[in-house]
Enzyme design. Structure first.
Site, PDB file in Angstrom:
ATOM      1  N   SER A 182       0.836  -1.198   0.000  1.00 25.53           N
ATOM      2  CA  SER A 182       0.000   0.000   0.000  1.00 25.53           C
ATOM      3  C   SER A 182       0.875   1.254   0.000  1.00 25.53           C
ATOM      4  O   SER A 182       1.781   1.359  -0.827  1.00 25.53           O
ATOM      5  CB  SER A 182      -0.938  -0.063   1.209  1.00 25.53           C
ATOM      6  OG  SER A 182      -1.975   0.874   1.109  1.00 25.53           O
ATOM      7  N   ASP A 350      -8.262  -6.963  -4.979  1.00 22.19           N
ATOM      8  CA  ASP A 350      -7.914  -5.636  -4.465  1.00 22.19           C
ATOM      9  C   ASP A 350      -8.428  -4.588  -5.445  1.00 22.19           C
ATOM     10  O   ASP A 350      -7.853  -4.358  -6.507  1.00 22.19           O
ATOM     11  CB  ASP A 350      -6.395  -5.534  -4.308  1.00 22.19           C
ATOM     12  CG  ASP A 350      -5.940  -4.206  -3.707  1.00 22.19           C
ATOM     13  OD1 ASP A 350      -6.777  -3.288  -3.540  1.00 22.19           O
ATOM     14  OD2 ASP A 350      -4.739  -4.092  -3.397  1.00 22.19           O
ATOM     15  N   HIS A 383      -7.728  -5.433  -0.635  1.00 23.54           N
ATOM     16  CA  HIS A 383      -6.454  -4.756  -0.405  1.00 23.54           C
ATOM     17  C   HIS A 383      -5.739  -5.316   0.827  1.00 23.54           C
ATOM     18  O   HIS A 383      -4.518  -5.403   0.859  1.00 23.54           O
ATOM     19  CB  HIS A 383      -6.721  -3.255  -0.236  1.00 23.54           C
ATOM     20  CG  HIS A 383      -5.482  -2.429  -0.109  1.00 23.54           C
ATOM     21  ND1 HIS A 383      -4.480  -2.441  -1.058  1.00 23.54           N
ATOM     22  CD2 HIS A 383      -5.078  -1.561   0.853  1.00 23.54           C
ATOM     23  CE1 HIS A 383      -3.510  -1.617  -0.672  1.00 23.54           C
ATOM     24  NE2 HIS A 383      -3.856  -1.077   0.480  1.00 23.54           N
TER      25      HIS A 383
END
Lengths: 412, 412
Positions: A182, A350, A383
């Site tokens: 991320s 994701d 995610h």
């Protein structure tokens, strides 16, 4: 290293990196920022796992995401420390909100993906955070008061600049690898562009060279929720006895849903009711299990994370744009001079940092003749897969790092 | 019927249903509610388009979604009336926030999908709303004050019960079709189960037999944002001079992004900056076009929609569950006794009411040997496709209605 005996849950005990206390260092000089402003005093919180090789060629810098901190692996030496492992990660493993298990403990430790028997793993808390490094809740040396909104807006580039200088304070000039998921994956990418001579490899997981419109929108909504809370008080709330807990709660709920997938939510909650057989026919009761879960996430998060830090880090996330910042709009141009080898990992479910973003990175790197491998993993957790799908990503990362290190099957 | 000349924009003028004033009727008896409570006085706002056939066999009831109203087609006779056409729908057609174009004007009118040369189209405002029908901002006859949170929680079943009684007041016992998108599609489905003898066909667009976990979560977040606003005052804000405008703004932003798709947002905004060349390096400026757009949506919505109504209707959305309400958990069982013919339309990029939900409905109907056709339309606008993709859905709906009506090619 002794393992704590007072834990009900011993997840991570096998192969645990150990018990750690976060350390701190101060940068020796002011830090210039992309905005043109600067930070005159910068403190960086950090932890290290494993041993630095005499040649200093086994350093792996691990970068945390929005709400993480320097405590990436093992247990905290403070049993009251809040755990940064939350959401599905905590739920599915029975991890308590306190007890201090590192946020990426499943990936860092002896024999794990980031193998502390081989590598000297360093994790620093990013600037702008509220978890030990300098941020909006730190003292402004110019006024002697807490910064609040006088803290300058920082970028991913600024965060990485601070990380580079922090490593220099530790006597480290270059790293074998920089990796994270991320926002952590963004910093890993930024490292390779900003300091091409100092990075041998990059592990960018569930990340992107720039957030798309929808991601920018979710972040804008989260920030709006905080700033709409009257207790935010234009950012100067620290000494008022009030804080925008309701606003950051809403922000966290928005973020949390974007980190999951519709599929994983259906599997976990479906339309199950919470502690009831029929609807309450009220507006205020959390009838559904998923409603109750989100409220709990909101409440927990508000106790462990500062709203201003959320705003600053969210802003940095949306500003990050490798092509704009380094390539005059072209991603290929931005990556023209990198020398690192790249491992990109993305997850099929994701939708916040979708696999197509990693494909774009892969294409731009290949266009420059760079070394890149991209693994798109079938995983249902959205995610958050980068925090949860250890089984499938760990072997890929381990093999990549060993190849980069030239360590083929034998331990040092 | 004369068309207004004072409009800058004449979208919809060709084939416009005309100029209309919303009308009102009162139900003759108290309305029992699923919660066990009742509403002693119920007013319903409605509009009609086209002419009722002498045999009363050409009635099409059109059901609006969360923030819609009775003004579905043509122009309002009040040029200051807020338009319920907003977001991409208004942007892409140059429609002003005021001027009163009906929310489904592209679909209802002479020669349109809901052809007012053939059908007598009725649109009622749902109970719980703030757009003319009885809701939380109506006067509570028991106290003489505005309801606020004393308004009972209503369900989709309650809304449909009110609609059935409203049609009876108009002298209509059965309908050729009931149709709508999103919550409107839910009501269309509910009609066929609650009043199987009164509905010849159902057009359910971008809808579902029950919202999944993620949809329940988004709604919970939107409600939390409103209830977190101190100006909400536990729902009793009407006479205080303050209203939770910030909270409903955040709720609207969340809703708005869920109505779009990542693809359509990328096409429209990408990472374009708003009126600037470089980042502002502030937290409060809307640097990106998408940020500016969301703020505008939030501000506009807060002026035209009541926060309590949003809460009540959102609650009804999440409670709707055909299988739970009518089939003891089985969707097939819930649909066992219906007699309507079904047209289901879903959109490939709709992730809030995804095509799989319509597939589930189709499967359950087929299991009962019912007549159903399902069209999954490739469209990039996400859930809002039901409001925007007229070109592709209109012919499907027109053909379906003509076949149901037994009108094959020739006008009445």
């Amino acid at each position: 290293m002794a393992l704590r005996q007072d834990q009900d849950v011993v997840v991570g005990a096998a192969g645990s990196a150990g018990v750690f206390r976060t350390q701190y260092l101060d940068l020796p000089a002011p830090l210039p920022l992309d905005s043109g402003r600067s930070l005159s005093q910068v403190r960086i919180a950090y932890e290290t796992y494993g041993r630095l090789a005499p040649a200093k060629d086994n350093v792996v810098l691990v970068c945390h995401a929005l709400s993480g901190d320097a405590h990436a692996a093992g247990w905290s030496d403070d049993p009251e420390a809040p755990s940064a492992v939350d959401g599905f990660g905590a739920d599915d493993r029975g991890i308590k909100p306190r007890g201090g298990l590192g946020w990426w403990d499943g990936m860092i430790g002896p024999g794990k993906a980031f193998d502390t028997d081989r590598y000297f793993v360093v994790c620093t808390n990013l600037i702008g955070s509220c978890r030990g490094s300098t941020g909006p809740s730190s003292i402004n040396p110019d006024t002697g008061k807490l910064f609040g909104l006088d803290f300058p807006v920082v970028t991913v580039g600024d965060m990485v600049r601070a990380e580079k200088r922090a490593l220099e304070v530790l006597g480290i000039d270059s790293v074998l690898a920089v990796g994270g998921g991320s926002l952590g994956g963004m910093r890993a990418l930024e490292w390779t562009v900003a300091y091409p001579e100092s990075v041998r490899s990059c592990v960018s997981i569930a990340s992107t060279a720039r957030l798309g419109s929808q991601g920018v929108a979710w972040n804008a909504i989260a920030r709006s929720a905080i700033m709409a809370d009257p207790d935010w008080q234009a950012g100067f709330y620290y000494d008022t006895g009030r804080a925008p807990t309701a606003g950051i709660g809403v922000a966290r709920m928005v973020g949390h849903v974007t980190y999951l997938s519709a599929e994983s939510m259906r599997e976990k909650f479906d339309r199950r009711l919470q502690d009831r057989e029929r609807y309450s026919f009220t507006l205020t009761e959390p009838d559904f299990a998923v409603e109750s879960y989100l409220r709990h996430q909101a409440d927990t998060f508000a106790t462990r994370f500062d709203a201003n830090s959320y705003l600053y880090i969210s802003r940095a996330l949306t500003y990050f744009d490798l092509a704009r910042d380094h390539g005059r709009g072209s991603l290929a141009r931005a990556l023209a001079d990198v020398s690192a080898r790249y491992l990109l990992v993305s997850f099929s479910s994701d939708w916040l940092y979708p696999p197509r973003d990693s494909h774009e990175l892969e294409t731009a790197l290949r266009a420059n003749g760079k070394s890149v491998e991209h693994h798109e993993i079938e995983a249902s957790y959205g995610h958050d897969s980068f925090l949860l799908e250890e089984r499938r990503q760990a072997p890929i990362i381990a093999a990549f790092l060993q190849e980069v290190a030239g360590v083929r099957g034998s331990k040092r």
